[in-house]
Design a protein around this motif. Sequence first.
Motif, PDB file in Angstrom:
ATOM      1  N   VAL A 183       0.614  -1.665  -0.168  1.00 51.86           N
ATOM      2  CA  VAL A 183      -0.152   0.310  -0.127  1.00 51.86           C
ATOM      3  C   VAL A 183       0.835   1.802   0.023  1.00 51.86           C
ATOM      4  O   VAL A 183       0.574   2.129  -0.170  1.00 51.86           O
ATOM      5  CB  VAL A 183      -1.052   0.374   1.104  1.00 51.86           C
ATOM      6  N   TYR A 184       2.318   1.477   0.444  1.00 56.26           N
ATOM      7  CA  TYR A 184       2.736   2.349   0.906  1.00 56.26           C
ATOM      8  C   TYR A 184       3.031   3.230  -0.538  1.00 56.26           C
ATOM      9  O   TYR A 184       3.652   3.916  -0.853  1.00 56.26           O
ATOM     10  CB  TYR A 184       3.831   2.042   1.367  1.00 56.26           C
ATOM     11  N   GLU A 189       1.997   2.202  -3.077  1.00 54.85           N
ATOM     12  CA  GLU A 189       0.913   2.394  -4.509  1.00 54.85           C
ATOM     13  C   GLU A 189       0.504   3.474  -3.983  1.00 54.85           C
ATOM     14  O   GLU A 189       0.135   4.163  -4.886  1.00 54.85           O
ATOM     15  CB  GLU A 189      -0.352   1.010  -4.088  1.00 54.85           C
ATOM     16  N   SER A 190       0.621   4.086  -2.673  1.00 58.52           N
ATOM     17  CA  SER A 190       0.025   5.083  -2.626  1.00 58.52           C
ATOM     18  C   SER A 190       1.093   6.237  -3.020  1.00 58.52           C
ATOM     19  O   SER A 190       0.275   7.852  -3.985  1.00 58.52           O
ATOM     20  CB  SER A 190       0.251   5.373  -1.016  1.00 58.52           C
ATOM     21  N   THR A 244       0.075   7.206  -6.565  1.00 59.38           N
ATOM     22  CA  THR A 244      -0.845   7.944  -6.806  1.00 59.38           C
ATOM     23  C   THR A 244      -0.127   9.104  -6.757  1.00 59.38           C
ATOM     24  O   THR A 244      -1.290  10.291  -7.193  1.00 59.38           O
ATOM     25  CB  THR A 244      -2.102   7.018  -5.951  1.00 59.38           C
ATOM     26  N   VAL A 273      -6.958   7.095  -1.671  1.00 63.68           N
ATOM     27  CA  VAL A 273      -7.234   7.238  -0.535  1.00 63.68           C
ATOM     28  C   VAL A 273      -7.284   5.324  -0.199  1.00 63.68           C
ATOM     29  O   VAL A 273      -8.700   5.145  -0.211  1.00 63.68           O
ATOM     30  CB  VAL A 273      -8.625   7.617   0.513  1.00 63.68           C
ATOM     31  N   PHE A 274      -7.239   4.616   0.289  1.00 59.54           N
ATOM     32  CA  PHE A 274      -6.655   3.353   0.637  1.00 59.54           C
ATOM     33  C   PHE A 274      -7.312   2.172   1.813  1.00 59.54           C
ATOM     34  O   PHE A 274      -7.623   3.763   2.975  1.00 59.54           O
ATOM     35  CB  PHE A 274      -5.519   2.569   0.818  1.00 59.54           C
ATOM     36  N   SER A 292      -2.058   4.201   4.835  1.00 64.76           N
ATOM     37  CA  SER A 292      -1.023   4.720   3.914  1.00 64.76           C
ATOM     38  C   SER A 292      -0.116   5.694   4.113  1.00 64.76           C
ATOM     39  O   SER A 292       0.611   5.845   3.380  1.00 64.76           O
ATOM     40  CB  SER A 292      -1.375   4.444   2.339  1.00 64.76           C
ATOM     41  N   ALA A 325      -4.518  10.758   5.624  1.00 62.46           N
ATOM     42  CA  ALA A 325      -4.162  10.284   3.927  1.00 62.46           C
ATOM     43  C   ALA A 325      -5.447  11.148   3.139  1.00 62.46           C
ATOM     44  O   ALA A 325      -5.419  11.584   2.313  1.00 62.46           O
ATOM     45  CB  ALA A 325      -5.016   9.248   4.417  1.00 62.46           C
ATOM     46  N   VAL A 363      -4.745  13.367   0.151  1.00 59.99           N
ATOM     47  CA  VAL A 363      -4.605  13.682  -1.288  1.00 59.99           C
ATOM     48  C   VAL A 363      -5.139  15.224  -2.052  1.00 59.99           C
ATOM     49  O   VAL A 363      -5.398  15.757  -2.806  1.00 59.99           O
ATOM     50  CB  VAL A 363      -5.934  11.878  -1.990  1.00 59.99           C
TER      51      VAL A 363
END
Lengths: 254, 259
Positions: free
Chosen positions: A146-147, A149-150, A153, B84-85, B89, B147, B151
């Motif tokens: 997730v790090y 991927e974050s 993005t 946003v996961f 994250s 988070a 974004v």
Amino acid sequence: MGILLLLALWQALTSVVARSSLPTPLSVAIRIRQDFIHADQLSFYGLNTGLLDSMAYTATNVAAAVLMGAVVGAPLGLVTARFRLLRALVDPVLMTAGTIPIIVLAPFFLIWFGVDRISAMLLVAIFVTVILYVFAQRAADNIDPVYEESAYTLGASRARVVRDVLLPGTVPQILGGIRIALAGAWGLEAIAELMGAQYGIGKIVQLLAGATDVEGIFAALLVLGVVAVACDGLAAWVVARLAVWNQPARTGAE
Amino acid sequence: MSDVKIEASALSRSYRRADGAEVKALSAVDLRIEAGQFVCLVGPSGCGKTTLLQIIAGLVPPSGGNIVVNGQRVTAPGPSRGMVFQKDSVFPWMRVHANVEYGLSCRGVAKAERQKVAAQYLERVGLSHVAGAWPRELSGGMLKRVAVATVFANGADVLLLDEPFGALDYVTKRQLHDVLLTLWAEGEAGRRRTVVFVTHDVDEAMILADRIVVLRAGRVVDDLAVAADRPRTTDALLLPGMVRIKHILLTHLGLEAAR
């Protein structure tokens, strides 16, 4: 506290065990003081040094070996964790190298590189490389995707993901690996010196063992042990400083 | 409000499971999302809603079909689509303000400027007081605020949220709905950000969405407009129109028999 207990136990044992096999703590301490700069018993074997110089020699080799192993092993572990093909190539080589006992490897190194410090250094470096390769690879495997991927993005480039995610995210485990490698490296360096070297704590032990000079061996090993423990403490301190964010949480309230 | 922001056509995604079976996560999904819309993707777990979101983000390539955002085909993740996961994250190795600044720093925004923007969004989510803290010192709800601030600060005009508040307690979740809606609504009409929000929580979708798209077994099975005024109070959610939507959603989830 633990040290006092150990000393007390040692002292108690000397009352039951013969002096020739177990010297008292005091006699070893005196011996360390005597041999610190120049050891008479060693000059008899043509070794004109003392414990201080020998320890410096051994410590330099260990430091150089850990440095070499870290520089090669850690980046290789990180890279192979992300490129399967490379991993398939490197894994078998390093894993095989890692399983060869140092006793088996040492004679070859002595033939190839002679009895200079480079032999012992390379022997220990191989061991450190393997340990750090495994630690770094495992750290990179375990970091939550997730790090990365974050970061992507948010607009990070590949290079920035390596710099800002992969490296900091694996630093605690890699530093932990360096501590473990360091702990093992002292023993291996001493063994490598025993097998064939011109200087070092291991060399002293080898020479004095020939003369069954137990007191002298104890003195040498005690110096080695104290330095090793001190270095581990220093490494632990550095680790804590470099990964401040990784300390256990103090608060968690909203 | 008529310009299309996100357009999925005949989108499909299949993968091979460890036992060799072919699994279709998405099949032939067509979806047009207009600029400024707040869309919730709802469906039972395993319906493909997260996969759809990941394809829009560019994190997962489609097996077939096309995904176009802002008139451009999506091939990789990028800063125009913030995400946003579900999991946390926020980078544990960066202080809170550095996390919020991260996207801006990747895009080469000068330090003074990005510090200003980060401070502004941290204030908007109510976290100014912990800007210098480490993430480990924050609670789960605070991490989600970080988070969200990250974004929004990055300026993406498409926001993708994957069950972001699923693991939070009810009160924290409702607070974060307000934070999210406030940030979303601050742009004037037409300049609002486009939001795609994945959730399995029917009430959450009804509080947040302009439009609820229902997925089941990798297909779009329903597409509902939610016209109720905002802010949606407890009473608003009990209006006949809203109750009707809730019944439809619950039926799709298999919790109520079709009437």
